[in-house]
Design an enzyme around this catalytic site. Structure first.
Site, PDB file in Angstrom:
ATOM      1  N   HIS A  26      90.935  10.184  26.655  1.00 44.57           N
ATOM      2  CA  HIS A  26      89.883  11.354  27.185  1.00 44.57           C
ATOM      3  C   HIS A  26      88.472  11.859  26.315  1.00 44.57           C
ATOM      4  O   HIS A  26      87.483  11.832  27.051  1.00 44.57           O
ATOM      5  CB  HIS A  26      90.771  12.312  27.439  1.00 44.57           C
ATOM      6  CG  HIS A  26      91.813  12.061  28.290  1.00 44.57           C
ATOM      7  ND1 HIS A  26      92.887  13.079  28.398  1.00 44.57           N
ATOM      8  CD2 HIS A  26      91.876  10.676  29.053  1.00 44.57           C
ATOM      9  CE1 HIS A  26      93.960  12.066  29.026  1.00 44.57           C
ATOM     10  NE2 HIS A  26      93.243  10.967  29.724  1.00 44.57           N
ATOM     11  N   ASP A  31      90.173  16.806  25.328  1.00 43.19           N
ATOM     12  CA  ASP A  31      91.413  17.549  25.148  1.00 43.19           C
ATOM     13  C   ASP A  31      91.917  18.241  23.755  1.00 43.19           C
ATOM     14  O   ASP A  31      93.107  18.892  23.719  1.00 43.19           O
ATOM     15  CB  ASP A  31      92.617  16.911  25.232  1.00 43.19           C
ATOM     16  CG  ASP A  31      92.341  15.873  26.650  1.00 43.19           C
ATOM     17  OD1 ASP A  31      92.119  16.921  27.570  1.00 43.19           O
ATOM     18  OD2 ASP A  31      92.864  15.013  26.787  1.00 43.19           O
ATOM     19  N   TRP A 140     103.272   2.149  30.758  1.00 42.51           N
ATOM     20  CA  TRP A 140     103.071   3.211  31.592  1.00 42.51           C
ATOM     21  C   TRP A 140     102.568   2.893  32.526  1.00 42.51           C
ATOM     22  O   TRP A 140     101.336   1.884  32.450  1.00 42.51           O
ATOM     23  CB  TRP A 140     101.499   3.367  30.575  1.00 42.51           C
ATOM     24  CG  TRP A 140     101.282   4.238  29.480  1.00 42.51           C
ATOM     25  CD1 TRP A 140     100.728   5.184  29.080  1.00 42.51           C
ATOM     26  CD2 TRP A 140     102.343   4.968  28.153  1.00 42.51           C
ATOM     27  NE1 TRP A 140     100.891   6.365  27.642  1.00 42.51           N
ATOM     28  CE2 TRP A 140     101.192   5.581  27.640  1.00 42.51           C
ATOM     29  CE3 TRP A 140     103.122   3.596  27.418  1.00 42.51           C
ATOM     30  CZ2 TRP A 140     102.082   5.446  25.958  1.00 42.51           C
ATOM     31  CZ3 TRP A 140     103.228   3.926  26.793  1.00 42.51           C
ATOM     32  CH2 TRP A 140     103.507   5.375  25.585  1.00 42.51           C
ATOM     33  N   TYR A 142     100.344   3.261  35.412  1.00 39.97           N
ATOM     34  CA  TYR A 142      99.616   4.137  35.989  1.00 39.97           C
ATOM     35  C   TYR A 142      98.717   3.904  37.844  1.00 39.97           C
ATOM     36  O   TYR A 142      97.559   2.498  37.857  1.00 39.97           O
ATOM     37  CB  TYR A 142      98.805   4.800  35.557  1.00 39.97           C
ATOM     38  CG  TYR A 142      99.211   5.763  34.216  1.00 39.97           C
ATOM     39  CD1 TYR A 142     100.251   6.180  34.655  1.00 39.97           C
ATOM     40  CD2 TYR A 142      98.204   6.186  32.824  1.00 39.97           C
ATOM     41  CE1 TYR A 142     100.869   7.190  33.398  1.00 39.97           C
ATOM     42  CE2 TYR A 142      98.612   6.998  32.426  1.00 39.97           C
ATOM     43  CZ  TYR A 142      99.757   7.108  32.444  1.00 39.97           C
ATOM     44  OH  TYR A 142     100.736   8.193  31.213  1.00 39.97           O
ATOM     45  N   ARG A 144      95.817   2.557  39.970  1.00 37.29           N
ATOM     46  CA  ARG A 144      94.654   3.805  39.504  1.00 37.29           C
ATOM     47  C   ARG A 144      93.572   2.839  40.202  1.00 37.29           C
ATOM     48  O   ARG A 144      93.708   1.621  40.483  1.00 37.29           O
ATOM     49  CB  ARG A 144      94.040   3.951  38.814  1.00 37.29           C
ATOM     50  CG  ARG A 144      93.209   5.212  38.124  1.00 37.29           C
ATOM     51  CD  ARG A 144      93.092   5.858  37.259  1.00 37.29           C
ATOM     52  NE  ARG A 144      94.812   6.458  36.833  1.00 37.29           N
ATOM     53  CZ  ARG A 144      94.959   6.807  35.375  1.00 37.29           C
ATOM     54  NH1 ARG A 144      94.276   7.163  34.355  1.00 37.29           N
ATOM     55  NH2 ARG A 144      95.306   7.755  35.400  1.00 37.29           N
ATOM     56  N   LYS A 173     106.838   4.363  32.073  1.00 43.47           N
ATOM     57  CA  LYS A 173     106.353   5.787  32.134  1.00 43.47           C
ATOM     58  C   LYS A 173     105.562   6.109  33.798  1.00 43.47           C
ATOM     59  O   LYS A 173     104.117   5.390  33.557  1.00 43.47           O
ATOM     60  CB  LYS A 173     104.942   6.203  30.847  1.00 43.47           C
ATOM     61  CG  LYS A 173     104.200   7.153  30.388  1.00 43.47           C
ATOM     62  CD  LYS A 173     104.154   7.360  29.011  1.00 43.47           C
ATOM     63  CE  LYS A 173     103.581   8.620  28.172  1.00 43.47           C
ATOM     64  NZ  LYS A 173     102.819   9.030  29.065  1.00 43.47           N
ATOM     65  N   ILE A 174     105.466   6.900  33.811  1.00 39.95           N
ATOM     66  CA  ILE A 174     105.311   7.180  35.198  1.00 39.95           C
ATOM     67  C   ILE A 174     105.415   8.854  35.418  1.00 39.95           C
ATOM     68  O   ILE A 174     105.425   9.573  35.177  1.00 39.95           O
ATOM     69  CB  ILE A 174     106.145   6.618  36.110  1.00 39.95           C
ATOM     70  CG1 ILE A 174     107.360   7.312  36.723  1.00 39.95           C
ATOM     71  CG2 ILE A 174     106.107   5.039  36.644  1.00 39.95           C
ATOM     72  CD1 ILE A 174     108.524   6.987  37.297  1.00 39.95           C
ATOM     73  N   LYS A 175     104.033   8.840  36.500  1.00 37.81           N
ATOM     74  CA  LYS A 175     103.273  10.472  37.350  1.00 37.81           C
ATOM     75  C   LYS A 175     104.309  10.901  37.718  1.00 37.81           C
ATOM     76  O   LYS A 175     105.522  10.430  38.693  1.00 37.81           O
ATOM     77  CB  LYS A 175     102.344  10.031  37.592  1.00 37.81           C
ATOM     78  CG  LYS A 175     100.811   9.469  37.531  1.00 37.81           C
ATOM     79  CD  LYS A 175     100.217  10.082  36.770  1.00 37.81           C
ATOM     80  CE  LYS A 175      99.614   9.582  36.420  1.00 37.81           C
ATOM     81  NZ  LYS A 175      97.748  10.438  34.607  1.00 37.81           N
ATOM     82  N   SER A 198     105.557  10.985  32.866  1.00 35.07           N
ATOM     83  CA  SER A 198     104.346  11.085  31.742  1.00 35.07           C
ATOM     84  C   SER A 198     103.801  12.386  31.877  1.00 35.07           C
ATOM     85  O   SER A 198     103.498  13.051  33.823  1.00 35.07           O
ATOM     86  CB  SER A 198     103.248  10.130  32.502  1.00 35.07           C
ATOM     87  OG  SER A 198     101.901  10.561  32.396  1.00 35.07           O
ATOM     88  N   ARG A 228      99.966  16.784  26.174  1.00 30.01           N
ATOM     89  CA  ARG A 228      98.536  17.903  26.211  1.00 30.01           C
ATOM     90  C   ARG A 228      99.893  19.571  26.417  1.00 30.01           C
ATOM     91  O   ARG A 228      99.715  20.215  26.159  1.00 30.01           O
ATOM     92  CB  ARG A 228      97.877  18.024  27.506  1.00 30.01           C
ATOM     93  CG  ARG A 228      97.278  17.286  26.928  1.00 30.01           C
ATOM     94  CD  ARG A 228      95.868  16.567  28.454  1.00 30.01           C
ATOM     95  NE  ARG A 228      96.269  15.335  29.185  1.00 30.01           N
ATOM     96  CZ  ARG A 228      95.861  15.093  29.815  1.00 30.01           C
ATOM     97  NH1 ARG A 228      94.151  15.549  30.540  1.00 30.01           N
ATOM     98  NH2 ARG A 228      96.867  14.137  30.980  1.00 30.01           N
TER      99      ARG A 228
HETATM  100  P1  FBP Z   1      99.712  13.830  28.676  1.00 33.29           P
HETATM  101  O1  FBP Z   1     101.253  14.510  28.784  1.00 33.29           O
HETATM  102  O2  FBP Z   1      98.772  14.889  28.069  1.00 33.29           O
HETATM  103  O3  FBP Z   1      98.885  13.477  30.194  1.00 33.29           O
HETATM  104  O4  FBP Z   1      99.573  12.210  28.402  1.00 33.29           O
HETATM  105  C1  FBP Z   1     100.063  11.205  28.813  1.00 33.29           C
HETATM  106  C2  FBP Z   1      99.514  10.588  28.903  1.00 33.29           C
HETATM  107  O5  FBP Z   1      99.799   8.856  29.397  1.00 33.29           O
HETATM  108  C3  FBP Z   1      98.913   9.733  27.149  1.00 33.29           C
HETATM  109  O6  FBP Z   1     100.073   8.880  26.824  1.00 33.29           O
HETATM  110  C4  FBP Z   1      97.517   9.443  28.223  1.00 33.29           C
HETATM  111  O7  FBP Z   1      96.623   9.374  26.976  1.00 33.29           O
HETATM  112  C5  FBP Z   1      96.749   9.923  28.945  1.00 33.29           C
HETATM  113  O8  FBP Z   1      97.998  10.107  29.244  1.00 33.29           O
HETATM  114  C6  FBP Z   1      96.321   9.533  30.205  1.00 33.29           C
HETATM  115  O9  FBP Z   1      95.846  10.255  30.734  1.00 33.29           O
HETATM  116  P2  FBP Z   1      94.942   9.794  32.356  1.00 33.29           P
HETATM  117  O10 FBP Z   1      95.940   9.871  33.027  1.00 33.29           O
HETATM  118  O11 FBP Z   1      93.942  10.469  32.563  1.00 33.29           O
HETATM  119  O12 FBP Z   1      94.544   8.441  32.416  1.00 33.29           O
END
Ligand code: FBP
Length: 260
Positions: A26, A31, A140, A142, A144, A173-175, A198, A228
């Protein structure tokens, strides 16, 4: 029987990991403040906060990792500057990550991106090498890109979890989907692969964040890998203490908050 390569990161089968690769993902101005821009502060928070692991890119691991909590080195990464379909490529070898003391490597896959095939292929090779070297491969995952309408729907989060299983990840590691019942479908879809939530941007209140964590644990997940919500907190060690109560002592949110 699959070896439990995640064992270094588990306490009674559960875990909380501190993520700190946002400076690359980011940029520092989005952050960080004067306190959490210092990687030494994060390393200290990981130790004093009782975290089961810390996530760094190699540059921070080389300079700041003290060996006091298990290390995960992210082996791919990208900045927020390029436009278009997301792709994150390898920036560190598994060999180098292991030489820095990593017990796991982390790799981000943007599921659904037009460029997802590159990341699936790269992760395939990284997973095999990680396992040859006796360390875990954490994906991880995501969803997207243009093809992804809602990255936290029950269906897409379960798809992310299942992809981790299919690709041989030791953990994903997922949302969070937003509720425990739908997240439990993702945990079932992972079928034994350890599931970590995440974090995302800092939640409006501690209670709101801890409710998410409660929901994640109730769904049968292993724990969380967040940044964060901890190191942007006014009192990161207080938040860590509350997380430990929810994750390891299985407390309801109100009890975890009671010491405030
Ligand atoms: P946070 O808990 O701060 O969201 O961190 C988890 C993470 O996966 C970090 O490892 C990575 O830098 C960030 O989120 C990526 O965030 P984004 O969703 O913006 O790609």
């Amino acid at each position: 029987m699959t070896p439990d390569r995640m064992a270094p990161f588990l306490k009674d089968g559960k875990s909380m990991l501190l993520a700190y690769d946002q400076g690359l993902e980011h940029g520092p101005s989005k952050d960080f403040d004067d306190r959490n821009i210092d990687p030494a502060f994060i390393m200290e928070t990981a130790v004093k906060g009782g975290f089961c692991g810390v996530v760094f890119q190699k540059g921070i691991a080389e300079r700041y990792y003290t060996g006091k909590v298990p290390l995960i080195v992210k082996v791919n990464g990208k900045t927020s500057l390029p436009q278009g379909e997301p792709i994150s490529k390898q920036v560190c070898s598994v060999e180098h990550a292991v030489s820095l003391g990593a017990k796991a490597v982390g790799y981000t896959i943007y599921l659904g991106s037009e460029l997802e095939a590159d990341m699936l292929k790269e992760f395939g090779a990284i997973q095999e090498e990680a396992h040859e070297r006796g360390v875990a491969a954490i994906a991880w995952i995501y969803p997207r890109g243009k093809a992804v309408q809602n990255d936290t729907s029950k269906e897409i989060v379960a798809y992310a979890a299942r992809t981790g299983l299919e690709l041989g990840a030791d953990a994903v590691k997922i949302k969070y989907t937003g509720d425990s019942a739908s997240f439990s479908w993702a945990v079932k879809s992972a079928a034994g692969v350890k599931v970590f939530m995440s974090g995302g941007p800092k939640a409006p209140t501690d209670e709101a964040f801890l409710q998410q964590v409660r929901g994640v644990m109730d769904a049968g997940a292993t724990g969380l890998a967040v940044g964060r919500n901890v190191w942007q907190h006014r009192e990161p060690l207080k938040m860590a203490e509350e997380l430990r109560k929810v994750i390891f002592q299985n407390k309801p949110v109100q009890e975890a908050l009671a010491s405030r």
